[in-house]
Design a protein around this motif. Structure first.
Motif, mmCIF file in Angstrom:
data_model
loop_
_atom_site.group_PDB
_atom_site.id
_atom_site.type_symbol
_atom_site.label_atom_id
_atom_site.label_comp_id
_atom_site.label_asym_id
_atom_site.label_seq_id
_atom_site.Cartn_x
_atom_site.Cartn_y
_atom_site.Cartn_z
ATOM 1 N N ALA A 83 -14.010 -3.307 8.114
ATOM 2 C CA ALA A 83 -12.934 -2.336 8.301
ATOM 3 C C ALA A 83 -11.589 -3.045 8.479
ATOM 4 C CB ALA A 83 -13.238 -1.454 9.508
ATOM 5 N N GLN A 84 -11.599 -4.174 9.173
ATOM 6 C CA GLN A 84 -10.358 -4.940 9.349
ATOM 7 C C GLN A 84 -9.879 -5.522 8.026
ATOM 8 O OE1 GLN A 84 -10.276 -7.797 12.542
ATOM 9 N NE2 GLN A 84 -11.300 -6.394 13.948
ATOM 10 N N ILE A 85 -10.826 -5.918 7.167
ATOM 11 C CA ILE A 85 -10.455 -6.436 5.841
ATOM 12 C C ILE A 85 -9.668 -5.378 5.085
ATOM 13 C CG2 ILE A 85 -11.378 -7.094 3.578
ATOM 14 C CD1 ILE A 85 -13.678 -8.495 5.110
ATOM 15 N N ALA A 86 -10.131 -4.135 5.128
ATOM 16 C CA ALA A 86 -9.445 -3.046 4.428
ATOM 17 C C ALA A 86 -8.022 -2.863 4.951
ATOM 18 C CB ALA A 86 -10.236 -1.757 4.578
ATOM 19 N N VAL A 87 -7.834 -3.004 6.251
ATOM 20 C CA VAL A 87 -6.501 -2.864 6.835
ATOM 21 C C VAL A 87 -5.600 -4.007 6.381
ATOM 22 C CG1 VAL A 87 -5.196 -2.885 9.004
ATOM 23 C CG2 VAL A 87 -7.330 -1.597 8.841
ATOM 24 N N ILE A 88 -6.106 -5.225 6.417
ATOM 25 C CA ILE A 88 -5.297 -6.398 6.053
ATOM 26 C C ILE A 88 -4.950 -6.378 4.571
ATOM 27 C CG2 ILE A 88 -5.284 -8.922 5.918
ATOM 28 C CD1 ILE A 88 -7.150 -8.870 8.417
ATOM 29 N N GLU A 89 -5.889 -5.954 3.726
ATOM 30 C CA GLU A 89 -5.656 -5.955 2.284
ATOM 31 C C GLU A 89 -4.556 -4.985 1.860
ATOM 32 O OE1 GLU A 89 -9.599 -5.406 0.640
ATOM 33 O OE2 GLU A 89 -9.812 -7.571 0.342
ATOM 34 N N LYS A 90 -4.206 -4.022 2.715
ATOM 35 C CA LYS A 90 -3.101 -3.109 2.384
ATOM 36 C C LYS A 90 -1.787 -3.863 2.242
ATOM 37 C CE LYS A 90 -3.209 -0.153 5.728
ATOM 38 N NZ LYS A 90 -3.074 1.004 6.633
ATOM 39 N N PHE A 91 -1.671 -5.008 2.887
ATOM 40 C CA PHE A 91 -0.430 -5.772 2.882
ATOM 41 C C PHE A 91 -0.410 -6.864 1.815
ATOM 42 C CE2 PHE A 91 -1.066 -4.124 7.159
ATOM 43 C CZ PHE A 91 0.109 -3.386 7.309
ATOM 44 N N LEU A 92 -1.528 -7.052 1.124
ATOM 45 C CA LEU A 92 -1.615 -8.052 0.055
ATOM 46 C C LEU A 92 -1.193 -7.428 -1.272
ATOM 47 C CD1 LEU A 92 -4.993 -9.825 0.854
ATOM 48 C CD2 LEU A 92 -2.751 -10.886 0.798
ATOM 49 N N PRO A 93 -0.670 -8.248 -2.194
ATOM 50 C CA PRO A 93 -0.396 -7.712 -3.532
ATOM 51 C C PRO A 93 -1.706 -7.300 -4.202
ATOM 52 C CG PRO A 93 0.135 -10.073 -3.406
ATOM 53 C CD PRO A 93 -0.314 -9.642 -2.056
ATOM 54 N N ALA A 94 -1.608 -6.404 -5.161
ATOM 55 C CA ALA A 94 -2.805 -5.924 -5.856
ATOM 56 C C ALA A 94 -3.541 -7.101 -6.486
ATOM 57 C CB ALA A 94 -2.422 -4.914 -6.926
ATOM 58 N N GLN A 95 -4.851 -7.128 -6.295
ATOM 59 C CA GLN A 95 -5.674 -8.218 -6.816
ATOM 60 C C GLN A 95 -6.026 -7.954 -8.279
ATOM 61 O OE1 GLN A 95 -6.777 -11.071 -4.661
ATOM 62 N NE2 GLN A 95 -4.929 -10.173 -3.803
ATOM 63 N N LEU A 96 -5.992 -9.002 -9.090
ATOM 64 C CA LEU A 96 -6.349 -8.894 -10.497
ATOM 65 C C LEU A 96 -7.866 -8.858 -10.647
ATOM 66 C CD1 LEU A 96 -3.927 -11.539 -12.056
ATOM 67 C CD2 LEU A 96 -3.638 -9.072 -12.039
ATOM 68 N N SER A 97 -8.320 -8.223 -11.703
ATOM 69 C CA SER A 97 -9.759 -8.215 -11.974
ATOM 70 C C SER A 97 -10.155 -9.580 -12.524
ATOM 71 C CB SER A 97 -10.103 -7.121 -12.979
ATOM 72 O OG SER A 97 -9.587 -7.466 -14.254
ATOM 73 N N GLU A 98 -11.462 -9.847 -12.568
ATOM 74 C CA GLU A 98 -11.931 -11.134 -13.098
ATOM 75 C C GLU A 98 -11.544 -11.305 -14.551
ATOM 76 O OE1 GLU A 98 -15.763 -12.731 -12.286
ATOM 77 O OE2 GLU A 98 -15.852 -11.806 -10.301
ATOM 78 N N ALA A 99 -11.568 -10.227 -15.325
ATOM 79 C CA ALA A 99 -11.195 -10.298 -16.745
ATOM 80 C C ALA A 99 -9.725 -10.680 -16.898
ATOM 81 C CB ALA A 99 -11.476 -8.965 -17.431
ATOM 82 N N GLU A 100 -8.866 -10.113 -16.059
ATOM 83 C CA GLU A 100 -7.440 -10.441 -16.119
ATOM 84 C C GLU A 100 -7.197 -11.894 -15.710
ATOM 85 O OE1 GLU A 100 -5.366 -6.179 -15.058
ATOM 86 O OE2 GLU A 100 -6.383 -7.260 -13.449
ATOM 87 N N VAL A 101 -7.887 -12.350 -14.679
ATOM 88 C CA VAL A 101 -7.758 -13.743 -14.230
ATOM 89 C C VAL A 101 -8.249 -14.676 -15.331
ATOM 90 C CG1 VAL A 101 -8.551 -15.452 -12.547
ATOM 91 C CG2 VAL A 101 -7.948 -13.156 -11.787
ATOM 92 N N GLU A 102 -9.362 -14.315 -15.952
ATOM 93 C CA GLU A 102 -9.922 -15.139 -17.024
ATOM 94 C C GLU A 102 -8.946 -15.241 -18.198
ATOM 95 O OE1 GLU A 102 -14.033 -15.482 -19.637
ATOM 96 O OE2 GLU A 102 -14.015 -14.319 -17.774
ATOM 97 N N ALA A 103 -8.267 -14.153 -18.517
ATOM 98 C CA ALA A 103 -7.287 -14.166 -19.615
ATOM 99 C C ALA A 103 -6.122 -15.101 -19.295
ATOM 100 C CB ALA A 103 -6.787 -12.756 -19.882
ATOM 101 N N VAL A 104 -5.635 -15.055 -18.066
ATOM 102 C CA VAL A 104 -4.522 -15.927 -17.657
ATOM 103 C C VAL A 104 -4.960 -17.389 -17.704
ATOM 104 C CG1 VAL A 104 -3.047 -16.573 -15.706
ATOM 105 C CG2 VAL A 104 -3.408 -14.162 -16.255
ATOM 106 N N ILE A 105 -6.149 -17.677 -17.208
ATOM 107 C CA ILE A 105 -6.637 -19.060 -17.186
ATOM 108 C C ILE A 105 -6.896 -19.566 -18.599
ATOM 109 C CG2 ILE A 105 -8.549 -20.540 -16.444
ATOM 110 C CD1 ILE A 105 -8.659 -18.829 -13.889
ATOM 111 N N ALA A 106 -7.433 -18.709 -19.466
ATOM 112 C CA ALA A 106 -7.657 -19.109 -20.861
ATOM 113 C C ALA A 106 -6.331 -19.459 -21.535
ATOM 114 C CB ALA A 106 -8.369 -17.992 -21.618
ATOM 115 N N LYS A 107 -5.293 -18.700 -21.231
ATOM 116 C CA LYS A 107 -3.961 -18.975 -21.779
ATOM 117 C C LYS A 107 -3.445 -20.322 -21.270
ATOM 118 C CE LYS A 107 0.685 -17.106 -21.977
ATOM 119 N NZ LYS A 107 1.649 -16.284 -21.245
ATOM 120 N N ILE A 108 -3.635 -20.591 -19.978
ATOM 121 C CA ILE A 108 -3.193 -21.860 -19.396
ATOM 122 C C ILE A 108 -3.933 -23.021 -20.060
ATOM 123 C CG2 ILE A 108 -3.249 -23.269 -17.292
ATOM 124 C CD1 ILE A 108 -2.743 -20.672 -15.712
ATOM 125 N N ILE A 109 -5.236 -22.863 -20.259
ATOM 126 C CA ILE A 109 -6.044 -23.920 -20.885
ATOM 127 C C ILE A 109 -5.572 -24.186 -22.304
ATOM 128 C CG2 ILE A 109 -8.358 -24.494 -21.730
ATOM 129 C CD1 ILE A 109 -9.461 -23.125 -19.195
#
Length: 149
Positions: A83-109
């Motif tokens: 429950a505390q994780i849910a509260v703290i995550e409200k203040f974090l920027p939106a997290q990317l999905s694994e597919a989006e992260v993979e696309a960014v990393i593939a571009k970097i590579i």
């Protein structure tokens, strides 16, 4: 609006609602912010990047605690952590999905021409800088390792 001001506003709301779990999480965030500010020895606000790292560290700690409590069949202790994780995550920027992260990393590579596991450090550094607080380090590491092998 700075994170400190947002936290104080949320704390007031949680106090009025008598939401002890949210209040505990918000107090932990406030405490970490104060510790980070006093660690530098100045009264200045900490940077936004430092705030995101601080929040990610708090989430990571609670996830680990919840995992341990769950393994030990202590769901009574794991539930408040989640429950505390849910509260703290409200203040974090939106997290990317694994597919989006993979696309960014593939571009970097492809841009760096990295090949093989020996290039992992270089790719990790660039990926961490580019993705900032939008993906966990563990997720980035797993994807980089998968794409480089």
């Amino acid at each position: 609006m700075s994170l400190s001001v947002q936290i104080m506003d949320e704390m007031k709301t949680a106090m009025r609602a008598k939401d002890t779990v949210a209040l505990e999480a918000l107090r932990a965030i406030k405490s970490e912010i104060l510790l980070a500010q006093t660690a530098t020895g100045s009264k200045e606000e900490i940077t936004e990047d430092d705030e995101v790292k601080l929040l990610q560290r708090l989430v990571k700690t609670r996830k680990e605690s919840a995992r341990i409590f769950t393994e030990q069949n202590r769901l009574d202790l794991a539930e408040p952590e989640l429950a505390q994780i849910a509260v703290i995550e409200k203040f974090l920027p939106a997290q990317l999905s694994e597919a989006e992260v993979e696309a960014v990393i593939a571009k970097i590579i492809s841009e760096t021409g990295a090949a093989g596991i020996a290039s992992m450090g270089k790719v990790m550094g660039l990926a961490a800088a580019q993705l900032g607080g939008t993906a966990e380090g563990k997720t980035i590491s797993t994807i980089v390792k998968k794409l480089l092998t």
